[in-house]
Design an enzyme around this catalytic site. Structure first.
Site, PDB file in Angstrom:
ATOM      1  N   LYS A  50       5.894   0.972  -8.591  1.00 20.16           N
ATOM      2  CA  LYS A  50       7.050   1.322  -7.758  1.00 20.16           C
ATOM      3  C   LYS A  50       8.356   1.171  -8.536  1.00 20.16           C
ATOM      4  CE  LYS A  50       5.363   2.267  -3.636  1.00 20.16           C
ATOM      5  NZ  LYS A  50       4.204   2.862  -3.443  1.00 20.16           N
ATOM      6  N   LYS A  85     -10.185  13.366  -5.698  1.00 18.47           N
ATOM      7  CA  LYS A  85     -10.490  13.010  -4.314  1.00 18.47           C
ATOM      8  C   LYS A  85      -9.588  13.742  -3.341  1.00 18.47           C
ATOM      9  CE  LYS A  85      -7.228   9.384  -3.376  1.00 18.47           C
ATOM     10  NZ  LYS A  85      -6.929   8.405  -2.359  1.00 18.47           N
ATOM     11  N   LYS A 103      -3.753  12.579   0.909  1.00 17.29           N
ATOM     12  CA  LYS A 103      -2.528  13.128   1.482  1.00 17.29           C
ATOM     13  C   LYS A 103      -1.604  13.583   0.362  1.00 17.29           C
ATOM     14  CE  LYS A 103      -1.983  10.771   4.950  1.00 17.29           C
ATOM     15  NZ  LYS A 103      -1.849   9.320   5.138  1.00 17.29           N
TER      16      LYS A 103
HETATM   17  P1  ADP Z   1      -4.038   8.802   1.835  1.00 18.39           P
HETATM   18  O1  ADP Z   1      -2.708   8.402   1.312  1.00 18.39           O
HETATM   19  O2  ADP Z   1      -4.708   9.872   1.024  1.00 18.39           O
HETATM   20  O3  ADP Z   1      -4.061   9.111   3.299  1.00 18.39           O
HETATM   21  P2  ADP Z   1      -4.585   6.006   1.702  1.00 18.39           P
HETATM   22  O4  ADP Z   1      -4.434   5.650   0.280  1.00 18.39           O
HETATM   23  O5  ADP Z   1      -3.483   5.667   2.668  1.00 18.39           O
HETATM   24  O6  ADP Z   1      -4.982   7.550   1.749  1.00 18.39           O
HETATM   25  O7  ADP Z   1      -5.939   5.355   2.218  1.00 18.39           O
HETATM   26  C1  ADP Z   1      -6.217   4.928   3.534  1.00 18.39           C
HETATM   27  C2  ADP Z   1      -7.697   4.566   3.584  1.00 18.39           C
HETATM   28  O8  ADP Z   1      -8.515   5.738   3.424  1.00 18.39           O
HETATM   29  C3  ADP Z   1      -8.138   3.608   2.461  1.00 18.39           C
HETATM   30  O9  ADP Z   1      -9.090   2.700   2.978  1.00 18.39           O
HETATM   31  C4  ADP Z   1      -8.792   4.521   1.433  1.00 18.39           C
HETATM   32  O10 ADP Z   1      -9.768   3.839   0.679  1.00 18.39           O
HETATM   33  C5  ADP Z   1      -9.402   5.618   2.307  1.00 18.39           C
HETATM   34  N1  ADP Z   1      -9.451   6.931   1.613  1.00 18.39           N
HETATM   35  C6  ADP Z   1      -8.408   7.764   1.373  1.00 18.39           C
HETATM   36  N2  ADP Z   1      -8.812   8.907   0.720  1.00 18.39           N
HETATM   37  C7  ADP Z   1     -10.156   8.780   0.556  1.00 18.39           C
HETATM   38  C8  ADP Z   1     -11.171   9.627  -0.035  1.00 18.39           C
HETATM   39  N3  ADP Z   1     -10.881  10.815  -0.545  1.00 18.39           N
HETATM   40  N4  ADP Z   1     -12.443   9.180  -0.042  1.00 18.39           N
HETATM   41  C9  ADP Z   1     -12.760   7.978   0.498  1.00 18.39           C
HETATM   42  N5  ADP Z   1     -11.861   7.149   1.073  1.00 18.39           N
HETATM   43  C10 ADP Z   1     -10.572   7.526   1.107  1.00 18.39           C
END
Ligand code: ADP
Ligand code: TRP
Length: 328
Positions: free
Chosen positions: A111, A194, A197
């Protein structure tokens, strides 16, 4: 009975990666353990969101948690900022958290690099707030992804340190918890990596049939295999992985055989995959939409969760105050 706890920062809608990587296991765990699932809205203040955005994203994630099947009667679902005791424990933990160790946390260093104009104290003490979240309910198991390992290490360190300073065996050391042997990774359909978002490749639980189809039909493939039983390149392997997650075994085997015989038609595969994703999402989507338009129900869930979480947190705080030497 052991206690399970996890939190998610309210940053938008849940996608298939969030569901299969996290929320699905919450739904299972609530049957076996005493569970706390909370919305980490205090943590989200490090990025200075507008009040209207906080209200909206907290409501979104609450509807989506419940729409996915987290049951407010079985698990305690609450909003972090409803439980003021967490802030008090955060203060106590901060008194024994040292600048050096906080500065060494990788996500803090990231950050500092990525947002040099907003290196606030909340970012620095993110691990002590997270530790307070966890130990206030004396949680034993914390289902989180690999990216949270360092924060979990800090939570264990702060719990141990409290016990040592006061010569008590009060807080248990919380362990990271994975439902499956290998953490589930939901792939993106845009070639590599993966689904996420910030990766911009997410299929959201509330996407409608048309949106899902559009996203899946756009998925990256190749010219097709030229030799039987050849190894799938990553973009194609990702499509099959997704199929393994949402389709039946028969469907998967059918297309896998076609691939191995060099008869695969990616258009057909994508059409099937889009249908299966939609079939999976449709009932969840309907529940989410129904819940999110029912403000009275959401308010009731939030209040009920806040009551249960506060009762548990207040008990801990009474004991902690006494251990520290304050009037209980
Ligand atoms: P994002 O920002 O992509 O929404 P986050 O980092 O906030 O994801 O993750 C929220 C939860 O979802 C965490 O527990 C993370 O391990 C899980 N998660 C997010 N993307 C994936 C993925 N592609 N495969 C498996 N688990 C995921
Ligand atoms: N730091 C977690 C994340 O970014 C969210 C979180 C906050 C959390 N407090 C927690 C997760 C306590 C588990 C337990 O995903």
């Amino acid at each position: 009975m052991e206690t399970v706890l996890s939190g998610i920062r309210p940053t938008g809608n849940l996608h298939l990666g969030n569901y299969f990587g996290a929320v699905q296991s919450f739904v299972k765990l609530q049957e076996e353990y005493k569970c706390f699932f909370f919305i980490a809205d205090w943590h989200s203040l490090t990025t200075h969101p507008h009040p209207e955005n906080i209200r909206k994203s907290v409501k979104t994630i609450l509807s989506e948690y419940v729409g996915c099947g987290i049951d407010p009667e079985k698990a305690t679902i609450y909003i972090q900022s409803d439980v003021r005791e967490v802030a008090e424990l955060y203060l106590y933990l901060n008194m024994n958290a040292y600048l050096g160790e906080l500065e060494r946390v990788t996500s803090f260093k990231d950050k500092v690099r990525s947002q040099p104009d907003n290196v606030n104290a909340g970012l620095l003490t993110y691990p002590s707030l997270m530790a307070a979240d966890i130990i206030i309910h004396k949680a034993n198991k914390v289902p989180v992804g690999k990216d949270q390992e360092q924060n979990m290490e800090m939570a264990r360190k702060f719990a141990r340190r409290f016990n040592m300073i006061y010569g008590v065996e009060y807080f248990p050391e919380p362990a990271s918890f994975h439902m499956t042997e290998k953490a589930m990774k939901v792939p993106g359909l845009d070639g590599s990596g993966k689904m996420g978002k910030s990766e911009g490749n997410a299929i959201y639980l509330i996407d409608d049939e048309k949106t899902i189809k559009k996203k899946v039909m756009k998925a990256v493939t190749d010219g097709g295999p030229t030799q039987p039983d050849s190894i799938k390149p990553e973009p194609v392997a990702n499509l099959f992985t997704m199929m393994e997650i949402v389709s039946t075994k028969d469907t998967y085997d059918y297309f896998n055989d076609k691939y191995n015989n060099c008869e695969i038609r990616y258009g057909d595969l994508k059409k099937q995959l889009a249908e299966d994703i939609n079939a999976f999402c449709a009932p969840i989507r309907e529940r989410i939409l129904a819940i999110s338009s029912d403000d009275a129900y959401l308010e009731k869930i939030a209040r009920f969760g806040a009551e249960k979480a506060t009762e548990s947190a207040a008990k801990t705080l009474r004991e902690v105050r006494e251990i520290i030497g304050f009037r209980p």
